[in-house]
Design a protein around this motif. Structure first.
Motif, PDB file in Angstrom:
ATOM      1  N   PRO B  65     -10.596   6.224  43.655  1.00 22.84           N
ATOM      2  CA  PRO B  65      -9.217   5.943  44.077  1.00 22.84           C
ATOM      3  C   PRO B  65      -8.934   6.316  45.533  1.00 22.84           C
ATOM      4  O   PRO B  65      -7.833   6.070  46.011  1.00 22.84           O
ATOM      5  N   ASN B  66      -9.919   6.911  46.217  1.00 24.44           N
ATOM      6  CA  ASN B  66      -9.671   7.344  47.596  1.00 24.44           C
ATOM      7  C   ASN B  66     -10.523   6.595  48.603  1.00 24.44           C
ATOM      8  O   ASN B  66     -11.679   6.305  48.325  1.00 24.44           O
ATOM      9  N   SER B  68      -6.475   5.679  49.290  1.00 19.95           N
ATOM     10  CA  SER B  68      -5.636   4.748  48.522  1.00 19.95           C
ATOM     11  C   SER B  68      -5.452   3.415  49.244  1.00 19.95           C
ATOM     12  O   SER B  68      -5.177   2.406  48.625  1.00 19.95           O
ATOM     13  N   TRP B  69      -5.643   3.417  50.586  1.00 17.52           N
ATOM     14  CA  TRP B  69      -5.383   2.209  51.376  1.00 17.52           C
ATOM     15  C   TRP B  69      -6.640   1.391  51.636  1.00 17.52           C
ATOM     16  O   TRP B  69      -6.582   0.395  52.349  1.00 17.52           O
ATOM     17  N   HIS B 285       5.187   8.212  43.589  1.00 18.05           N
ATOM     18  CA  HIS B 285       4.153   8.125  44.637  1.00 18.05           C
ATOM     19  C   HIS B 285       4.398   6.887  45.469  1.00 18.05           C
ATOM     20  O   HIS B 285       4.957   5.902  44.992  1.00 18.05           O
ATOM     21  N   LEU B 287       2.485   3.968  47.112  1.00 21.93           N
ATOM     22  CA  LEU B 287       1.171   3.309  47.050  1.00 21.93           C
ATOM     23  C   LEU B 287       1.320   1.835  47.407  1.00 21.93           C
ATOM     24  O   LEU B 287       2.344   1.223  47.119  1.00 21.93           O
ATOM     25  N   ASN B 298       3.380  -1.459  51.124  1.00 23.04           N
ATOM     26  CA  ASN B 298       3.616  -0.165  50.506  1.00 23.04           C
ATOM     27  C   ASN B 298       4.910  -0.182  49.711  1.00 23.04           C
ATOM     28  O   ASN B 298       5.843  -0.900  50.067  1.00 23.04           O
ATOM     29  N   ASP B 344      -6.685  10.613  38.229  1.00 23.11           N
ATOM     30  CA  ASP B 344      -5.910  10.756  39.460  1.00 23.11           C
ATOM     31  C   ASP B 344      -4.422  10.739  39.114  1.00 23.11           C
ATOM     32  O   ASP B 344      -3.944   9.779  38.500  1.00 23.11           O
ATOM     33  N   ARG B 346      -1.958  10.000  40.702  1.00 19.98           N
ATOM     34  CA  ARG B 346      -1.189   8.900  41.302  1.00 19.98           C
ATOM     35  C   ARG B 346      -1.282   7.618  40.482  1.00 19.98           C
ATOM     36  O   ARG B 346      -0.576   6.658  40.748  1.00 19.98           O
ATOM     37  N   THR B 347      -2.206   7.589  39.512  1.00 19.43           N
ATOM     38  CA  THR B 347      -2.323   6.394  38.675  1.00 19.43           C
ATOM     39  C   THR B 347      -1.228   6.438  37.617  1.00 19.43           C
ATOM     40  O   THR B 347      -1.252   7.285  36.724  1.00 19.43           O
ATOM     41  N   PRO B 371      -4.120   3.859  43.011  1.00 24.74           N
ATOM     42  CA  PRO B 371      -4.537   3.770  44.410  1.00 24.74           C
ATOM     43  C   PRO B 371      -5.834   2.977  44.568  1.00 24.74           C
ATOM     44  O   PRO B 371      -6.693   3.005  43.670  1.00 24.74           O
ATOM     45  N   ASN B 372      -5.977   2.266  45.679  1.00 24.85           N
ATOM     46  CA  ASN B 372      -7.219   1.570  46.037  1.00 24.85           C
ATOM     47  C   ASN B 372      -7.758   0.630  44.966  1.00 24.85           C
ATOM     48  O   ASN B 372      -8.902   0.738  44.539  1.00 24.85           O
TER      49      ASN B 372
END
Lengths: 137, 389
Positions: B65-66, B68-69, B285, B287, B298, B344, B346-347, B371-372
């Motif tokens: 996941p990292n 995220s971008w 978050h 994302l 975003n 994660d 953030r999911t 993310p990602n």
């Protein structure tokens, strides 16, 4: 020479792998892919390129020698950007129920772009003409 | 008329390479355009393969996941470099067009070599145009063909990159001479029409302009400038939509008041209404949604972390989770969240977007945001989460 042969061999291998991936598809789909592959070349070589050549001949006939360069470069920029934007200008694509896609006034923007390039050519050739007469005076 | 006579007649009418008089053409022009085009296609190939890899992700090298971008950048760059390649390719083809009319040699060995080289260039041009044309049309979601875009764009990418390598191998001496050679070949000083320098600057300007006029779909500060982009970045709740609830055939099920989310781990099943989901601990978050079509934006998402939901069915926080949507039409009705995404925090199973209840077209009643990940895997209208490993 060995390096070139190796590079060529890697290239042939990659292309063959692409053909193998394609051949997973059924015959009718493959024919359709072939039509699109050949169609792009024909569209360029038999339509687009001859049109540009004819425009070049016309420009050489009608435009004063001093302006040809400027007009040609402006045409290059205008023409290639226009080809790249052909689908939004012809309004193909998008979905009727999704207004977050293909949602801009493309033709208006393109006309403005065209106008800006025309003005730039006129101003640049006026400046060049004044410089020439200044030199001659 | 006998065939040889007909051929001879046609041949007499075709132009000769010498009939094309622009002094801006020539190896020094073509090699420089080719170098730029090679870089653009190379970037397209690598970022494209990265995306295909992310779609089919095998276990041997998982993408986490990292950062995220990351997918936002790789896929944005993919479409930007493809867009930049369009003017470069057109000008490069212009620079070599007279060579199409070179007459084939008569000696048999030379004829065979000439035929082989022409065939390789035909493959190069055909696959190059094909990739750019299908890519542009895919971004506009127009599919006027019978083949699968994703698989064919991938297969022809290999053909394109392969034929570029073959072309470079064949032309290397010419390229080297054209790029570093100091010999004056008389092509630079034009008295009539543009010079080589003017054509190269023009091609560069056109390429840059094509990017500026479209890149705003992924580069925020260009949104107002990119007047020819297929997306202006707007949409319901300030976020573009790729597929609407109507197109996905999810309108009825998604608005059913008796909706419950099912979370399943073997025999253990928990059902939650949307109100019950909203009572669980919420996380917020920021994302991006990043689509394979090269647009991204975003957004602020609020919802329940997937691993918090797994705790309700006693599943480990790093389980693999299968996500099922209510959609009844189109691809990607299911997705699989690998363990390192699930663990994660953030999911999320998002309930809100930018401070409002999720819009129907963004996946109401609840959707995945991680993310990602490619946009199509951010499954909308979720009805079922199942622990599969």
């Amino acid at each position: 020479m060995t390096g070139r042969l190796a590079l060529g061999a890697v290239g042939v291998a990659a292309a063959v792998w692409g053909v193998v991936m394609l051949s997973d598809d059924g015959t009718s789909r493959l024919v359709n892919v072939a039509v699109w592959l050949v169609g792009g070349v024909v569209l360029h070589d038999a339509v687009l390129a001859p049109t540009v050549v004819l425009l070049g001949v016309a420009a050489a006939h009608w435009l004063p020698r001093s302006r040809r360069s400027l007009v040609a470069v402006a045409f290059l920029i205008w023409g290639t950007v226009t080809v790249g934007a052909a689908n939004v200008l012809l309004d193909v694509g998008g979905k009727p129920d999704n207004d977050s896609l293909m949602n801009r006034p493309y033709v208006v923007s393109w006309l403005v772009l065209t106008g800006v390039l025309v003005v730039m050519v006129l101003v640049a050739s006026a400046v060049a003409a004044r410089r020439r007469t200044g030199r001659n005076a | 008329m006998a065939l040889p006579d007909l051929v001879a007649q046609v041949e007499r009418r075709l132009p000769h390479p010498d009939d094309f008089t622009s002094p801006a053409r020539g190896p020094r022009t073509t090699a420089r355009l080719g170098l730029a085009l090679g870089v653009a296609f190379g970037i397209c190939f690598l970022t494209g393969m990265w995306s295909h890899y992310q779609y089919s992700m095998p276990g041997w090298l998982p993408i986490g996941p990292n950062p995220s971008w990351l997918y936002r950048v790789t896929q944005g760059v993919h479409v930007i470099s493809g867009t930049a390649a369009i003017p470069l390719l057109l000008v490069k083809l212009w620079s070599v067009y007279p060579r199409l009319f070179l007459r084939p040699p008569r000696e048999i060995r030379a004829l065979a070599l000439d035929g082989l080289e022409r065939a390789s260039i035909a493959v190069l041009v055909a696959s190059g145009i094909f990739q750019l044309a299908t890519g542009v049309l895919n971004i506009a979601q127009w599919y006027p063909w019978e083949f699968s875009f994703r698989r064919t764009h991938e297969a022809v990418a290999w053909i394109a990159i392969g034929s570029i390598l073959v072309h470079v191998a064949v032309k290397l001496p010419v390229i080297r001479e054209a790029l570093v050679g100091r010999a004056d070949d008389g092509e630079s000083e034009a008295s009539d029409g543009p010079s080589r320098r003017a054509v190269l600057l023009g091609a560069g300007a056109a390429s840059g302009l094509a990017v500026l006029l479209t890149a705003g779909q992924t580069v925020p500060f260009l949104r107002k400038v990119s007047v020819l982009g297929v997306r202006d970045g707007d949409g319901p709740q300030d976020l573009p939509v790729n597929r609407t609830a109507r197109a996905a055939g999810a309108r009825e099920a998604a608005q059913d008041p008796s909706f419950v989310l099912e979370v399943r781990h073997g025999a253990k099943v928990v059902s939650l209404t949307r109100a019950q989901l909203a009572e669980l601990p919420q996380r917020t978050h920021r994302l991006p949604i990043a689509c394979v079509e090269g647009w991204s934006r975003n957004a602020t998402w609020t919802g329940v972390a997937i691993h918090d939901l797994l705790a309700l069915v006693d599943a480990p926080a790093d389980s693999t989770v299968k996500v099922r949507s209510m959609q009844t039409r189109g691809a990607f009705g299911t997705s699989e969240l690998p363990g390192d995404f699930v663990s994660d925090p953030r999911t999320l199973l998002a309930l809100e977007l930018n401070g409002e209840v999720l819009d129907l077209d963004h996946g109401y009643p609840c959707r995945i945001i991680a993310p990602n990940r490619p946009g199509v895997m951010q499954t909308k209208w979720v009805r079922n989460l199942e622990v599969v490993a």
